[in-house]
Design a protein around this motif. Structure first.
Motif, mmCIF file in Angstrom:
data_model
loop_
_atom_site.group_PDB
_atom_site.id
_atom_site.type_symbol
_atom_site.label_atom_id
_atom_site.label_comp_id
_atom_site.label_asym_id
_atom_site.label_seq_id
_atom_site.Cartn_x
_atom_site.Cartn_y
_atom_site.Cartn_z
ATOM 1 N N VAL A 1 -18.499 5.545 -1.304
ATOM 2 C CA VAL A 1 -18.780 4.964 0.028
ATOM 3 C C VAL A 1 -20.119 5.678 0.209
ATOM 4 N N GLY A 2 -20.000 7.156 -0.044
ATOM 5 C CA GLY A 2 -21.298 7.870 0.148
ATOM 6 C C GLY A 2 -21.462 8.288 1.399
ATOM 7 N N CYS A 3 -20.453 9.008 2.070
ATOM 8 C CA CYS A 3 -20.690 9.388 3.359
ATOM 9 C C CYS A 3 -21.486 10.555 3.718
ATOM 10 N N LEU B 1 -14.992 11.066 8.204
ATOM 11 C CA LEU B 1 -14.953 11.434 7.028
ATOM 12 C C LEU B 1 -13.246 11.148 6.517
ATOM 13 N N CYS B 2 -12.911 11.256 5.514
ATOM 14 C CA CYS B 2 -11.628 10.891 5.106
ATOM 15 C C CYS B 2 -10.940 12.256 4.719
ATOM 16 N N TYR C 1 -17.511 12.746 -3.504
ATOM 17 C CA TYR C 1 -16.447 12.030 -4.016
ATOM 18 C C TYR C 1 -16.812 10.320 -4.415
ATOM 19 N N CYS C 2 -16.184 9.675 -3.331
ATOM 20 C CA CYS C 2 -16.285 8.262 -3.651
ATOM 21 C C CYS C 2 -17.494 7.660 -3.421
ATOM 22 N N CYS D 1 -21.168 13.305 0.746
ATOM 23 C CA CYS D 1 -20.096 13.447 0.041
ATOM 24 C C CYS D 1 -19.963 13.503 -1.345
ATOM 25 N N PRO E 1 -11.833 5.291 1.857
ATOM 26 C CA PRO E 1 -10.899 5.371 3.091
ATOM 27 C C PRO E 1 -11.680 5.194 4.319
ATOM 28 N N VAL E 2 -12.861 5.545 4.182
ATOM 29 C CA VAL E 2 -13.872 5.346 5.369
ATOM 30 C C VAL E 2 -14.388 3.967 5.589
ATOM 31 N N LYS F 1 -10.313 13.750 1.784
ATOM 32 C CA LYS F 1 -11.015 14.524 0.858
ATOM 33 C C LYS F 1 -12.276 15.057 1.451
ATOM 34 N N GLY F 2 -12.944 14.347 2.015
ATOM 35 C CA GLY F 2 -14.467 14.741 2.650
ATOM 36 C C GLY F 2 -14.146 15.910 3.588
HETATM 37 FE FE1 SF4 Z 1 -16.133 11.082 0.588
HETATM 38 FE FE2 SF4 Z 1 -14.044 10.317 1.930
HETATM 39 FE FE3 SF4 Z 1 -16.404 9.144 2.522
HETATM 40 FE FE4 SF4 Z 1 -15.352 8.570 -0.004
HETATM 41 S S1 SF4 Z 1 -14.610 7.854 2.021
HETATM 42 S S2 SF4 Z 1 -17.561 9.433 0.406
HETATM 43 S S3 SF4 Z 1 -14.205 10.477 -0.282
HETATM 44 S S4 SF4 Z 1 -15.690 11.217 2.798
#
Ligand code: SF4
Length: 705
Positions: free
Chosen positions: A20-22, A52-53, A17-18, A15, A182-183, A55-56
């Motif tokens: 967390v690195g999903c 996933l949150c 975005y943040c 991902c 979020p995750v 956004k993801g």
């Molecule tokens: Fe992406 Fe959401 Fe995971 Fe952050 S918590 S890496 S925004 S899916």
């Protein structure tokens, strides 16, 4: 093949975005009506295990080519890569020859991939010979870097995400994890659901979505975290909870830290005796405690001290380097950690080596065959844009970020960029607030098109893999940087042909850095083949022949010259500027659940825009009544630096005297919603990180239109 049958392929990626690195499974299907992409969480990725949150899970909705920059532009007109790159290289070269290497600067991003970041840092520090490369990660976690280095000798994150599930107490400090990571919040919620005895304490001036899960919410006075953790340290001592054996064997500075902490500043927190007692009783009485912190700690003029105040408590109790316990700084961006590792900040070198250390410089200089290396830190973000504004910096290259929206005192930054002699912007979009001011705009590939690696908050290196072609003539950032390096005269040093080749070089350098006693060692990747690079699974560093991942400091050895950690003597300092009669409210800024930074990607997903459709001002009903404001009125928020116009949202989640506004909106999306125009550029003297959470502001009601 049957033309009526859909062909599909699934790619494992990460991902964008943040921090967390999903892990993401992106499936591209060629249907008779055109290609379609779907995404879901990768069940095999250690960060998210399939989750996933919002956004993801909306990533597939953000892949439209609408608005994408497909060709370079020079002064707004379409141009060839040949003429654009020729001008970039020649203008930077001429500026350096006329005014010296410190007359140019790169401002980069925690969303660049590690390979891009490495080449940018090598070009600026090793060959241009200036340390004027800084990153938007300065706004995000520079205080944590400084705190780690002061306590541990290196910028080392001790723990891993699994500690969150093993902990008996999780303390969130200045971290709205539910919206911003979020995750991780989902993982904690699942652990608490399975083990109800697990406790959560949320320390935040504002009641946020993360408070929903908390057993205790401490709405401390903004900026008083040092006073709170100093109080915790003195209580640890009074209760006989110091791990004296650990301190004696592994920690310096205990007595001085305790003496400073005992100076009785706890009233600055504004918390009641009962609240303080409940907090200290829980923290001291629970061995397995993880203290998670992010922007509420980092974005402060005392951010580095706040980090060290937290680390002091973990060091005094020996609660570090063991399962289910430790301090944990969570990074905001997908590759903020990778940027720290490659030395993409003005005060760092690659592989956690130190600019000020002659031996470290010699290692890097010899390895790169660099003509020179700067001996001192370059300009950190706020100072960099001041230098752009007063003409000391005459050529600026901005990559993958939008400082006209995201920097504090954003109007001043806008004027500085507009008046700079020569500005280059590399971006996916040519119409950002920053790109519109550039002389040359270079089209960059983005998520789904790029290939490389990122490192998340728990030191896990993951691959971003492409599943879409580059649109138009867009190119990868590492490729463009390398070509500019070659055009500036360093043919062999920037003769890269693939990101795997860059990672191999970087991994080899990390092995040399480790010989200086540094933590960052990924030398096991130094002979990776292209096929192995392509197949690289998520892995935590260090990655050496002897060791793959794991917690740091389990053996009580730190990366200082003595091998012992440092506790620091700290005193509470209030935010730089108090509220006064002219500016009676304190403005806090931050993220919302469904948007990311300046919304260039997340703003494309219709369902993400449903969460919060426009920029808003969260204000306590009592204050709103005093100002004559009602819900949904328009209010002007102003400071000594600028103004924004926002929709009023009444909420008792903020305390009277405090207001909150999200940081995402650009001038395209909302003509007066750029809140960073209002935010003061006061910085932490150690880390250079701006205080984005405590600007004194005035609020006035605007007449209905
Ligand atoms: Fe992406 Fe959401 Fe995971 Fe952050 S918590 S890496 S925004 S899916």
């Amino acid at each position: 093949p049957d033309p009526t049958r859909a062909e599909s392929k699934t790619v494992k990626t990460t991902c964008p975005y943040c921090g967390v690195g999903c892990g993401v499974l992106a499936t591209l299907t060629d249907t008779p009506t055109g290609p379609q992409v779907t995404v879901k969480g990768d069940p095999d990725h250690p960060a998210n295990k399939g989750r996933l949150c919002s956004k993801g899970s909306a990533l597939a909705e953000t892949l439209s080519l609408d608005g994408r920059l497909l060709h370079p532009t020079i002064s707004g007109a379409q141009a060839s890569w040949e003429s654009a790159l020729s001008q970039v290289a020649s203008r930077f070269k001429q500026t350096i020859e006329a005014h010296g290497p410190d007359s140019v600067a790169f401002y980069v991003s925690g969303q660049l991939l590690t390979e891009d970041y490495y080449v940018a840092n090598k070009l600026m520090k090793g060959f241009i010979g200036s340390a004027n490369i800084d990153t938007n990660s300065r706004l995000c976690m520079a205080s944590s870097v400084a705190g780690h280095k002061r306590a541990f000798g290196t910028d080392t994150v001790p723990g891993q995400y699994e500690d969150l599930e093993q902990a008996d107490l999780i303390v969130l400090v200045g971290s709205n994890l539910a919206w911003c990571h979020p995750v991780l919040y989902q993982r904690i919620a699942a652990a608490k659901s399975a083990r109800p005895a697990m406790k959560i304490i949320n320390i935040d001036p504002r009641r946020t979505a993360s408070s929903d899960l908390a057993d205790l919410h401490l709405a401390l006075t903004p900026g008083s975290d040092v006073a709170l953790f100093n109080h915790l340290l003195t209580t640890i001592h009074e209760m006989g909870a110091v791990d004296s054996a650990f301190v004696a064997q592994h920690v310096d500075g205990f007595d001085a830290a305790l003496s400073a902490a005992s100076s009785g500043e706890v009233q600055a927190t504004g918390l009641s005796a009962n609240e303080l007692a409940e907090f200290t009783r829980a923290w001291i009485g629970t061995e397995k405690v993880v203290t998670i912190y992010s922007q509420g700690v980092n974005q402060s003029t005392s951010g580095s001290d706040k980090v060290n105040a937290i680390l002091n408590c973990h060091l005094a109790t020996g609660r570090i380097g063991r399962p289910g316990m430790g301090p944990f700084s969570v990074t905001g961006q997908p590759n903020a950690m990778g940027g720290r590792e490659v030395g993409g900040l003005a005060n760092m070198m690659a592989c956690h080596l130190d600019l000020e250390n002659a031996g470290h410089r010699a290692t890097v200089r010899d390895f790169w065959q660099a003509p020179t290396l700067p001996e001192a830190a370059g300009l950190k973000a706020v100072d960099m844009f001041r230098a752009v504004g007063d003409g000391r910096i005459k050529a600026l290259w901005v990559m993958c970020t939008n400082p006209v929206v995201s920097m504090p005192e954003a109007d001043r930054v806008k004027a500085a960029i507009a008046n700079c002699d020569f500005v280059v912007v590399s971006d996916m979009y040519g119409d950002t607030d920053t790109a519109k001011l550039a002389d040359i705009v270079l089209p960059a590939t983005g998520w789904g098109e790029k290939t490389g690696t990122v490192t998340n908050s728990e030191r896990c290196i993951s691959r971003q893999r492409p599943f879409l072609p580059a649109p138009g003539t867009a190119r990868h950032d590492w490729d463009v940087l390398a070509e500019v390096g070659r055009r500036m005269g360093w043919q062999a040093e920037f003769a890269y042909e693939s990101p795997a080749e860059i990672l191999r070089e970087y991994a080899t350098l990390s092995g040399l850095a480790a010989q200086h006693g540094k933590d960052f060692d990924i030398s096991a990747l130094s002979d990776l083949t292209e096929v192995e690079y392509d197949a690289l699974p998520p892995q935590h560093w260090p990655l050496t022949k002897e060791r793959r991942g794991g917690r740091f400091f389990a053996d009580g050895r730190f990366f200082t010259p003595s091998g012992r950690a440092n506790m620091l003597p700290l005193h509470h300092r209030a935010p730089a500027k108090p509220a006064d009669a002219t500016h009676p409210f304190i403005l806090n800024t931050g993220r919302i659940r469904d948007q990311w930074h300046t919304m260039s990607r997340s703003g494309l997903a219709p369902r993400l825009n449903q969460h919060m459709a426009e920029p808003y001002l969260e204000i306590h009903p009592t204050d709103a009544t005093t100002l004559g404001l009602q819900a949904a009125d328009l209010a002007e928020v102003s400071s000594a630096h600028g103004r924004a116009i926002l929709r009023v949202l009444l909420s008792d989640k903020v305390k009277p005297g405090a207001v909150f506004a999200p940081m995402h909106w650009t001038s395209q999306l909302s003509s007066a919603g750029r809140i960073d125009a209002v935010v003061a550029a006061e910085v932490d003297p150690v880390s250079g990180q701006p205080e984005s959470k405590a600007t004194p502001v005035a609020i006035t009601k605007l007449p209905a239109r």
